[in-house]
Design a protein around this motif. Structure first.
Motif, PDB file in Angstrom:
ATOM      1  N   GLU A  23       0.836  -1.194   0.000  1.00  0.00           N
ATOM      2  CA  GLU A  23       0.000   0.000   0.000  1.00  0.00           C
ATOM      3  C   GLU A  23       0.873   1.247   0.000  1.00  0.00           C
ATOM      4  N   CYS A  24       1.920   1.219   0.821  1.00  0.00           N
ATOM      5  CA  CYS A  24       2.791   2.387   0.932  1.00  0.00           C
ATOM      6  C   CYS A  24       3.546   2.633  -0.368  1.00  0.00           C
ATOM      7  N   ALA A  25       3.977   1.563  -1.034  1.00  0.00           N
ATOM      8  CA  ALA A  25       4.671   1.728  -2.306  1.00  0.00           C
ATOM      9  C   ALA A  25       3.760   2.415  -3.309  1.00  0.00           C
ATOM     10  N   ALA A  49      -5.138  11.423   4.178  1.00  0.00           N
ATOM     11  CA  ALA A  49      -5.571  10.515   5.234  1.00  0.00           C
ATOM     12  C   ALA A  49      -4.499   9.480   5.525  1.00  0.00           C
ATOM     13  N   HIS A  50      -3.849   8.978   4.489  1.00  0.00           N
ATOM     14  CA  HIS A  50      -2.793   7.996   4.684  1.00  0.00           C
ATOM     15  C   HIS A  50      -1.607   8.616   5.422  1.00  0.00           C
ATOM     16  N   LEU A  51      -1.260   9.827   5.065  1.00  0.00           N
ATOM     17  CA  LEU A  51      -0.139  10.506   5.728  1.00  0.00           C
ATOM     18  C   LEU A  51      -0.431  10.715   7.211  1.00  0.00           C
ATOM     19  N   GLU A  53      -1.971   8.707   9.059  1.00  0.00           N
ATOM     20  CA  GLU A  53      -1.909   7.445   9.794  1.00  0.00           C
ATOM     21  C   GLU A  53      -0.555   6.768   9.685  1.00  0.00           C
ATOM     22  N   CYS A  54       0.197   7.104   8.652  1.00  0.00           N
ATOM     23  CA  CYS A  54       1.377   6.308   8.326  1.00  0.00           C
ATOM     24  C   CYS A  54       2.648   7.128   8.532  1.00  0.00           C
ATOM     25  N   GLY A  55       3.365   6.820   9.605  1.00  0.00           N
ATOM     26  CA  GLY A  55       4.583   7.538   9.939  1.00  0.00           C
ATOM     27  C   GLY A  55       5.630   7.494   8.843  1.00  0.00           C
ATOM     28  N   PRO A  56       5.988   6.296   8.347  1.00  0.00           N
ATOM     29  CA  PRO A  56       7.027   6.209   7.306  1.00  0.00           C
ATOM     30  C   PRO A  56       6.702   7.038   6.073  1.00  0.00           C
ATOM     31  N   CYS A  57       5.447   7.033   5.646  1.00  0.00           N
ATOM     32  CA  CYS A  57       5.078   7.804   4.464  1.00  0.00           C
ATOM     33  C   CYS A  57       5.152   9.294   4.758  1.00  0.00           C
ATOM     34  N   LEU A  58       4.770   9.671   5.968  1.00  0.00           N
ATOM     35  CA  LEU A  58       4.828  11.084   6.332  1.00  0.00           C
ATOM     36  C   LEU A  58       6.277  11.566   6.297  1.00  0.00           C
TER      37      LEU A  58
HETATM   38 ZN   LIG Z   1       2.356   4.439   4.181  1.00  0.00          ZN
END
Ligand SMILES: [Zn+2]
Length: 100
Positions: A23-25, A49-51, A53-58
């Motif tokens: 999902e992150c990719a 919304a994903h950012l 919730e998702c630390g690595p993506c942020l």
């Molecule tokens: Zn992510």
């Protein structure tokens, strides 16, 4: 008989806390478009919304944004005359060497 190495369970990898790697990719690509303001409103809110919730993506988002800002700034500020003159000088030297 036992060899000493046991494999309990199916050897499933630990589930990541935030989002699947797949999902992150997928999001990473959209994050780049997101920074460039090339997403429509729907995709924007999905990425946002994903950012949230998702630390690595942020972190990747912050990094991409920082890199872009630095590149944009250095492009604008420094087309430095010193560098340009050095390049022109080298071109002249090469020309002279070729002419000799
Ligand atoms: Zn992510």
């Amino acid at each position: 008989m036992s060899t000493g190495h046991s494999h309990p369970g199916a050897g499933r990898p630990e589930a990541p806390l935030d989002g699947s790697a797949e999902e992150c990719a997928d999001f990473l690509e959209r994050i780049i478009y997101f920074i460039d303001n090339e997403l429509d409103a729907d995709d924007c809110s999905v990425v946002q919304a994903h950012l949230d919730e998702c630390g690595p993506c942020l972190r990747k988002y912050d990094l991409e944004r920082t890199v872009k800002a630095v590149v944009a700034r250095s492009c604008r500020e420094s087309a430095p005359d010193a560098l340009r003159q050095r390049v022109l000088l080298q071109i002249q030297e090469v020309r002279i060497r070729i002419a000799e």
